[in-house]
Design an enzyme around this catalytic site. Sequence first.
Site, short mmCIF file in Angstrom:
data_model
loop_
_atom_site.label_atom_id
_atom_site.label_comp_id
_atom_site.label_asym_id
_atom_site.label_seq_id
_atom_site.Cartn_x
_atom_site.Cartn_y
_atom_site.Cartn_z
N LYS A 107 1.08 -0.60 0.14
CA LYS A 107 0.12 0.24 0.21
C LYS A 107 1.24 1.03 -0.20
O LYS A 107 1.90 1.77 0.66
CB LYS A 107 -0.92 0.06 1.55
CG LYS A 107 -2.12 -0.95 1.50
CD LYS A 107 -2.54 -0.33 0.54
CE LYS A 107 -4.20 -1.33 0.47
NZ LYS A 107 -5.04 -1.21 -1.03
N ASP A 138 -0.52 -0.46 -4.73
CA ASP A 138 -2.02 0.28 -4.68
C ASP A 138 -2.04 0.67 -4.01
O ASP A 138 -1.84 1.84 -2.87
CB ASP A 138 -2.30 -1.39 -3.99
CG ASP A 138 -4.06 -0.69 -4.00
OD1 ASP A 138 -4.59 0.34 -4.36
OD2 ASP A 138 -4.81 -1.42 -3.34
N LYS A 214 -12.88 -8.27 -8.01
CA LYS A 214 -13.30 -8.61 -6.29
C LYS A 214 -14.71 -9.43 -6.36
O LYS A 214 -15.67 -8.47 -6.79
CB LYS A 214 -13.33 -8.32 -5.12
CG LYS A 214 -11.86 -7.31 -5.07
CD LYS A 214 -12.23 -6.21 -4.27
CE LYS A 214 -9.85 -5.60 -4.04
NZ LYS A 214 -10.26 -4.30 -3.08
#
Length: 331
Positions: A107, A138, A214
Site C-alpha cells: 500500500k 496499490d 473482487k
Amino acid sequence: MHPRLDDLLGSLHVVTLPMVTRFRGITVREAALLPGPRGWTEFAPFPEYGDAEAAAWLAAAIDFGWGAEPARRRDRIPVNATVPALPAEGVAALLARFPGCRTAKVKVAEPGQRLADDVDRVRAVRRALGPEGRIRIDANAAWNVDEAEHALRALSPFDLEYAEQPCARLDELAELRQRIRDLAIPIAADESVRKADDPLEVARAGAADLLVIKAAPLGGITRALSIVQEAGLPAVVSSAIDTSVGLAMGAALAAALPELPYDCGLGTAALLAADVTASPLVPEDGTVAVRRIEPSAALLAEHAAPVDREAWWRARIERCWSCSPPRPDRV
C-alpha cells in the site's frame, strides 16, 4: 432458489474481528455471516459504502450461499502478501505472516504520509523478498497523473510487477500509461472496475493492462467471470480483508478463471488477529486452498458484535434488500 429476507435475518451472525495492524484506517473488521444451503457466505461491505453499492455485496453473498458454484480449474490459489502502509522497520515481521508468498502488494499514497515513506517501505519489501520476489503497489486512486508519474519513476528501481489504481479517472489512467511507457510498469484497474457503472469501460478506454477482480462488490462469482471474459484482459482476484468465509468466495472465483497469470490477493486472513474458524484460509507455501469454510460456533460467539452493531447490520441488510431484491439470477 433464493432466500427470503426473513431467512437472512433469522440466521445472521455479525462478528467483530481484531486485526494485527491498521489497514484502510481500521483496526477491527466487521462482517455478517449467513448459512446457506450451499454453505456459509459473507456480507461485509465497508461501513462507509452506500446502500446501493452494498446491495451488490448482498447479491454476491446470496449467490455464494444459495447459487451454483462454477466448476473448478484448480484446487489451490497462489497468493500475495499484503503490506499495509506501515513503517519500513515493520515490513519483515509482517511478511513473516505470509509463509511461502513470492509476491507482495504494498500500500502506498497513505493520507498523511510522504512519497519517501512509500519508497522506504517498498525498499524494505524488496530487501525481504530478494531480487526474484515480485512487488506490486496499490495507491487506491490517490494520485493525479503528475503525482503518479513522479511516484512510479521513484519506485521503478524496485522492479514493480504492476501499479494498481494509481489514479481515479479512466482518462488519467490512459494518460499515465502513455507517460510511463519507458518504465514498462503495467497499470491494474480495481476501483475503476468494482465502483464503475460499467465495469467494462476501463478495457474499452485502454486505461489498464489488467483487472483486479473482487467477487463481492461485483455481485458474485458469475458476474465477475463474465466481466473478465468480456474485458479480454488478464485478471488477478483480490479480497477486502474478508473473514475466511468471504475469502472462500474469492478462492472459488480464482479457481474458475480459465487463466490465472498473477498471484491473487486472497491471503489477507493473515492480517486478522482472529477468525471465525479454527482452520482459517491463511497462506501455506504461498497458496490457499479452494474450500468452503464452516465457522466454529464457539468463535462466532466469542467474536459476536455488540448488540448495537448487530442491529446496524440487520438494518443495512434490510435497506440493501429494498434497493433491489438480490437474487442469484440477477447477478
